[in-house]
Design an enzyme around this catalytic site. Structure first.
Site, PDB file in Angstrom:
ATOM      1  N   ARG A   1      -1.579  -5.733  -8.560  1.00  9.69           N
ATOM      2  CA  ARG A   1      -0.495  -6.820  -8.275  1.00  9.69           C
ATOM      3  C   ARG A   1      -0.481  -7.873  -9.550  1.00  9.69           C
ATOM      4  NH1 ARG A   1      -2.851  -7.563  -2.617  1.00  9.69           N
ATOM      5  NH2 ARG A   1      -4.643  -7.105  -3.812  1.00  9.69           N
TER       6      ARG A   1
ATOM      7  N   LYS B   1     -16.585  -7.835   4.063  1.00 10.68           N
ATOM      8  CA  LYS B   1     -15.255  -8.001   4.880  1.00 10.68           C
ATOM      9  C   LYS B   1     -15.455  -7.716   6.274  1.00 10.68           C
ATOM     10  CE  LYS B   1     -12.052  -7.664   1.167  1.00 10.68           C
ATOM     11  NZ  LYS B   1     -10.494  -6.727   0.912  1.00 10.68           N
TER      12      LYS B   1
ATOM     13  N   SER C   1      -3.006  -7.859   2.656  1.00 18.99           N
ATOM     14  CA  SER C   1      -3.225  -7.642   3.924  1.00 18.99           C
ATOM     15  C   SER C   1      -3.650  -9.027   4.203  1.00 18.99           C
ATOM     16  CB  SER C   1      -4.327  -6.822   3.999  1.00 18.99           C
ATOM     17  OG  SER C   1      -3.977  -5.505   3.806  1.00 18.99           O
TER      18      SER C   1
ATOM     19  N   HIS D   1       0.957  -1.267  -0.015  1.00 20.02           N
ATOM     20  CA  HIS D   1      -0.111  -0.053  -0.062  1.00 20.02           C
ATOM     21  C   HIS D   1       0.911   1.158   0.037  1.00 20.02           C
ATOM     22  CE1 HIS D   1      -3.058  -2.559   2.302  1.00 20.02           C
ATOM     23  NE2 HIS D   1      -3.580  -2.553   1.067  1.00 20.02           N
TER      24      HIS D   1
HETATM   25  P1  ADP Z   1      -9.732  -3.621  -0.864  1.00 18.60           P
HETATM   26  O1  ADP Z   1     -10.480  -4.359   0.237  1.00 18.60           O
HETATM   27  O2  ADP Z   1     -10.387  -2.424  -1.228  1.00 18.60           O
HETATM   28  O3  ADP Z   1      -9.182  -4.486  -2.020  1.00 18.60           O
HETATM   29  P2  ADP Z   1      -7.153  -3.249   0.150  1.00 18.60           P
HETATM   30  O4  ADP Z   1      -6.632  -2.692   1.398  1.00 18.60           O
HETATM   31  O5  ADP Z   1      -6.993  -4.893  -0.055  1.00 18.60           O
HETATM   32  O6  ADP Z   1      -8.556  -3.067   0.012  1.00 18.60           O
HETATM   33  O7  ADP Z   1      -6.370  -2.673  -0.978  1.00 18.60           O
HETATM   34  C1  ADP Z   1      -6.435  -1.500  -1.287  1.00 18.60           C
HETATM   35  C2  ADP Z   1      -5.562  -1.016  -2.446  1.00 18.60           C
HETATM   36  O8  ADP Z   1      -4.428  -1.348  -2.335  1.00 18.60           O
HETATM   37  C3  ADP Z   1      -6.370  -1.762  -3.642  1.00 18.60           C
HETATM   38  O9  ADP Z   1      -6.128  -1.012  -4.989  1.00 18.60           O
HETATM   39  C4  ADP Z   1      -5.326  -2.960  -3.872  1.00 18.60           C
HETATM   40  O10 ADP Z   1      -4.943  -3.793  -5.204  1.00 18.60           O
HETATM   41  C5  ADP Z   1      -3.992  -2.193  -3.444  1.00 18.60           C
HETATM   42  N1  ADP Z   1      -2.740  -3.092  -2.956  1.00 18.60           N
HETATM   43  C6  ADP Z   1      -3.133  -3.894  -1.824  1.00 18.60           C
HETATM   44  N2  ADP Z   1      -1.769  -4.601  -1.839  1.00 18.60           N
HETATM   45  C7  ADP Z   1      -0.931  -4.122  -2.678  1.00 18.60           C
HETATM   46  C8  ADP Z   1       0.416  -4.656  -2.927  1.00 18.60           C
HETATM   47  N3  ADP Z   1       1.257  -5.373  -2.480  1.00 18.60           N
HETATM   48  N4  ADP Z   1       1.038  -3.794  -4.063  1.00 18.60           N
HETATM   49  C9  ADP Z   1       0.221  -2.857  -4.735  1.00 18.60           C
HETATM   50  N5  ADP Z   1      -1.248  -2.656  -4.497  1.00 18.60           N
HETATM   51  C10 ADP Z   1      -1.541  -3.263  -3.399  1.00 18.60           C
END
Ligand code: ADP
Length: 152
Positions: A91, A42, A129, A18
């Site tokens: 990703r 979620k 996450s 992130h």
């Molecule tokens: P959501 O539940 O909306 O997917 P996340 O917190 O999992 O929320 O992800 C928020 C954003 O960050 C999304 O656009 C996700 O693709 C991006 N993201 C999560 N992990 C990574 C990573 N390792 N590299 C790049 N982007 C990421």
């Protein structure tokens, strides 16, 4: 005009992946609003307050990053905050397929807000996450995956 991007997500918890997207985004946008959304599908491991505290801690020296939370539609929240862009990280092709559908739906709802995708750095492309939560729950070493100073 100031370029404001909303970076929505669960951030449960925030990871190096992130942070990487936010840092890249700061090279493009004037302000990034990191917004923790309440997602009906979620359930979170960490409380909203805890997730906000960690993100504020990470970006404490970066005035162009704001941290907040919202309920309801992401696109409505983006409009309400005068964001011209929604920022999302990619990703994998799987991420893209999912994100593309949401981006098209958002575009139908509010035409003037563009979704911008940034590719994750290769070294962070395997971090999610979900995996970090699993490591934390099972008492593994999570430090490689989360920003320095974040302790669970
Ligand atoms: P959501 O539940 O909306 O997917 P996340 O917190 O999992 O929320 O992800 C928020 C954003 O960050 C999304 O656009 C996700 O693709 C991006 N993201 C999560 N992990 C990574 C990573 N390792 N590299 C790049 N982007 C990421």
């Amino acid at each position: 005009m100031s370029k404001i991007a909303l970076f929505p997500g669960s951030f449960d918890p925030i990871t190096k992946g992130h942070v990487d997207i936010v840092v890249k985004g700061l090279g493009i946008f004037d302000t990034i609003i990191i917004a923790i959304g309440s997602n009906a599908k979620k359930t979170s491991l960490f409380t909203l307050e805890q997730r906000i505290t960690w993100i504020k801690q990470i970006f404490t020296n970066q005035p162009r990053v704001q941290v907040t939370h919202y309920t309801g539609l992401t696109i409505d929240f983006a409009k309400h905050n005068n964001a011209g862009f929604i920022l999302r990280g990619l990703r994998s092709p799987g991420d893209f397929e999912y994100e593309q559908q949401i981006a098209y739906a958002n575009k139908e709802l509010v035409d003037e807000i563009e979704t911008v995708f940034l590719l994750s750095s290769a070294s962070y492309s395997n971090i999610s996450s979900t995996i970090v939560r699993d490591i934390i729950i099972n008492k593994g070493n999570y430090t490689k995956f989360v920003p320095e100073g974040i302790v669970f």
